[in-house]
Motif scaffolding. Structure first.
Motif, mmCIF file in Angstrom:
data_model
loop_
_atom_site.group_PDB
_atom_site.id
_atom_site.type_symbol
_atom_site.label_atom_id
_atom_site.label_comp_id
_atom_site.label_asym_id
_atom_site.label_seq_id
_atom_site.Cartn_x
_atom_site.Cartn_y
_atom_site.Cartn_z
ATOM 1 N N LYS A 190 100.219 -37.028 43.164
ATOM 2 C CA LYS A 190 99.601 -36.154 43.730
ATOM 3 C C LYS A 190 100.505 -35.562 44.968
ATOM 4 N N GLY A 191 100.807 -34.368 45.096
ATOM 5 C CA GLY A 191 101.652 -33.836 46.265
ATOM 6 C C GLY A 191 100.683 -32.997 46.933
ATOM 7 N N GLY A 245 105.046 -37.885 47.431
ATOM 8 C CA GLY A 245 103.714 -37.727 47.110
ATOM 9 C C GLY A 245 102.879 -39.309 46.919
ATOM 10 N N SER A 274 102.772 -44.804 48.227
ATOM 11 C CA SER A 274 103.054 -43.234 48.835
ATOM 12 C C SER A 274 104.344 -43.082 49.090
#
Length: 743
Positions: A190-191, A245, A274
């Motif tokens: 998830k960016g 991300g 992360s």
């Protein structure tokens, strides 16, 4: 055999009865449906082949053993039994209509007590009762045996990596389900606001890359490996900015249903790490901005590279040359390069050395003028990969550096003298062009000569010089038009007497050779590729070759009695030749006469040839665009007349004649004298206004008169015959007035 025949004859009848007996069909999934405790269960139900309204109603009931308990209905709010009223009221159990003939029973947080048979029923709206009105499905609730966690049971880690680095992430997924289930593992990133699939290992044991990762998966830059203790490892090579991300491991549990289709029974995920990808900074600068060097000196440039890259890496450097600062590197010339293995491309006059870890030196020996231009330095940073290959992390190009190579011009002087001068016609002439005070003329300098002739005119007209002969860098003699035939016949000889003296010899000088002569000495420099380039020209003072003659001197003038004419008239121009000095018989002289015109008030345009008459009496006319015509004739031995018939606007301009005299010598040989150009006379063509408007005016008056007479005639005829009326006067009766007494 008889019984078989009776059965065969009954089969069509049974099929016909089944077709007529076809009615309502209620369907639910084929059971048993295996679901995990605590998850949401969705059981679809649909009806087909029914009569009545398109929107159908549904009732759902549940049974653990024998008796069914009412759960929920689409049309009867009092249908729900007391046991399920609380769960239905809280929305834990509800019906979701997907179409007019289909609904879904949704059970949230299913528990073991919800295991049993579920029946879907539809109230009849058919005209006749046909088909089935309910269907049942078995639901089996199993315990939650799926466990998903990160490596070493840590919830999440933070990684700061440089561009081009590699990293690995691990997650653990295990199930203790009593049923035979399969796991589907997907790594996601998830960016921004949404999760994107990177790579999946499906429940069927197949690898499936996410959108945008297909090429990297085929190249081996993205991999998913399984390890001991039910671990799933994601390996990323050549990380770039798009790999930054939050990463998570998404695991779903699948079971094969009674219809052999795969059904997902639950899904869990855990955030693993992360990852922040830091771009590699690279600066490429050439130590100097603008460089000026002298020809045959050395050019020394140093390229400095600076990067914030840590760890092991290798640099690659390339030097480019371009004639323009705006050219792209694809159009530029590669001079030298050093690759990441420190292998330097080979060159004789150009070398590239590694001064220190961050400096690369370019040395160009014995530069010449062709080396002037713009130099670029391009550097790239490479890092090794796990498989032994290399990956280019970043690449930058320096700003161009301007290099100007000043030519090393030799210093010398040129003089021209006449060693032999003619006193009479047919005497020899010899001119020597000498190079003096030559400096800086080493073996790489070569001298060549060019000979020029300029005719002397009696008027003030400027005459361009004519090339007699020239030499190129390899001393090949190139002849001009004026001297080509006589040189081939041996009448004119060009030679090089010594290294610094060039000679021009005319064996038999004629009167047409009288004029000014000069020479031009060119210096040529040899470049690295053994080519010769002209570096300097020096012109000598001119030498005049002239002697007095006893022959006649001709003069030419142009005359016109009326240089201003009107359109359509005849223009007469006379070319008059006069002689001074010795008189000649008419048979001993002849003339070539050419008429020219310059179509402008000033003599600022190219002259146009109108017509010519050679000494044999042959007339040549140039092609004309207008309707006017020309005639050229000789009216006396020394007068030639040009006539322009039917002059037009484009016939205006400065007109002049050029005369070439031919004189017969005592030996009977005709000799050509220099051309003589007359002073131009301006011919003006005006428009005759009266003649131009005479015919249109007469035609207009005539038409107006005819139209006026015709109008009068039409008016008279109309009033005479067409518009006449008979006016009849009404007689009035005369009556006397009555007296009052009579009334």
């Amino acid at each position: 055999m008889g019984h078989r025949g009776e059965r065969a004859s009954c089969l069509p009848l049974l099929l016909l009865l089944l077709a007529f007996c076809r009615g309502r069909v209620v369907r639910v999934p084929k059971g048993p449906l295996i679901r995990v405790m605590g998850t949401e269960v969705v059981i679809p139900c649909n009806v087909s082949d029914y009569d009545g309204p398109s929107e159908q109603n549904f009732d759902w009931e549940f049974s653990r053993e024998t008796d069914f308990v009412r759960i929920v209905s689409t049309w009867d709010s009092t249908f729900t039994s007391e046991e399920y009223q609380k769960r239905v009221g809280h929305g834990d159990i509800k019906l979701r209509r997907s179409s007019n003939d289909a609904v879904e029973l949704v059970i949230r947080n299913i528990q073991p007590t919800d295991q049993g048979r579920y029946k879907c029923s539809t109230p009849s709206t058919d005209a006749t009762v046909q088909g089935n009105y309910d269907a049942e499905v078995q639901v089996k609730v199993i315990s939650d045996g799926l466990s998903v966690s990160g490596s070493k049971a840590r919830s999440s880690v933070s990684l700061r990596l440089s561009e081009g680095d590699s990293f690995k992430l691990r997650c653990s997924a295990i199930t203790t389900s009593p049923e035979h289930t399969h796991l589907h593992v997907t790594w996601q990133i998830k960016g921004g606001l949404t999760w994107r699939d990177i790579l999946s290992l499906t429940h069927e044991g197949k690898f499936h890359p996410g959108p945008g990762y297909e090429e990297r998966y085929r190249n081996g830059d993205i991999r998913l490996d399984t390890g001991a203790n039910d671990t799933y490892r994601l390996s990323v090579s050549q990380a770039s900015s798009v790999d930054g991300g939050v990463y998570r491991c998404l695991v779903s549990e699948w079971v094969r249903g009674a219809d052999s289709s795969w059904q997902k029974i639950q899904e869990k995920s855990v955030e693993i790490a992360s990852v922040a990808i830091q771009r590699t900074a690279l600066d490429v600068v050439i130590s100097t901005s603008n460089v000026s060097v002298t020809e045959r000196d050395s050019l020394d440039l140093i390229c400095n590279i600076t990067t914030d890259r840590s760890g092991f890496f290798q640099a690659e450097v390339l030097w480019y040359f371009s004639a323009s600062p705006d050219d792209t590197l694809s159009d530029a010339q590669v001079l030298l390069s050093v690759d990441r293995d420190s292998v330097v491309s080979d060159s004789t006059l150009i070398s590239l050395s590694h001064v220190d870890r961050n400096s690369y030196r370019l040395l160009v020996r014995e530069v010449d003028v062709e080396d002037s231009g713009y130099y670029f330095c391009q550097a790239a940073v490479w890092v090794p990969l796990h498989n032994g290959s290399w990956h280019k992390v970043v690449e930058r190009t320096s700003a161009p550096v301007s290099v100007v190579v000043t030519a090393l011009e030799p210093d010398y002087e040129v003089f021209l003298n006449a060693s032999k001068t003619p006193k009479f016609s047919d005497d020899p002439t010899e001119l020597n062009c000498r190079i003096t005070n030559a400096q800086d003329t080493e073996a790489n300098i070569r001298f060549t000569v060019s000979w020029y002739y300029r005719q002397r005119l009696r008027s003030d007209d400027v005459v361009m010089e004519e090339l007699l002969a020239t030499m190129d860098a390899d001393w090949t003699l190139l002849l001009g038009d004026r001297s080509r035939e006589r040189t081939q016949n041996g009448e004119i000889i060009f030679s090089k007497k010594t290294a610094d003296i060039f000679s021009l010899r005319i064996q038999w000088t004629s009167e047409s050779d009288r004029g000014d002569y000069f020479c031009v000495i060119s210096a040529w420099s040899r470049h690295r590729n053994n080519s010769w380039v002209k570096s300097k020209d020096v012109t000598s003072p001119s030498v005049s070759i002239f002697w007095a003659t006893q022959g006649p001197v001709f003069n030419v003038s142009v005359h016109s009695d009326n240089p201003t004419i009107y359109q359509g008239e005849l223009a007469d121009l006379l070319c008059i030749i006069t002689m001074e000095g010795m008189a000649l018989e008419p048979d001993d002289m002849s003339f070539d006469v050419s008429w020219f015109a310059v179509r402008s008030f000033a003599l600022d345009r190219e002259p146009v040839l109108l017509a010519s008459l050679d000494r044999r009496g042959i007339v040549m006319q140039s092609r004309r665009n207008g309707s006017s015509d020309l005639s050229l004739e000789r009216i006396s031995p020394l007068e030639f007349r040009l006539r322009v018939h039917g002059c037009e606007d484009h016939d205006f301009g400065n007109h002049y004649c050029v005369v070439t005299p031919w004189v017969r010598s005592a030996t009977g040989v005709w000799q050509r004298e220099p051309d003589i150009k007359a002073k131009p006379i301006f011919l003006s063509v005006k428009m005759d206004v009266l003649n131009a408007f005479k015919y249109p005016l007469l035609i207009g008056i005539g038409l107006a008169t005819v139209i006026g007479l015709l109008s009068c005639l039409i008016g008279y005829c109309s009033s005479r015959w067409c518009c006449k009326k008979e006016v009849q006067e009404t007689r009035r009766e005369r009556r006397r007035l009555m007296s009052m007494e009579m009334d």
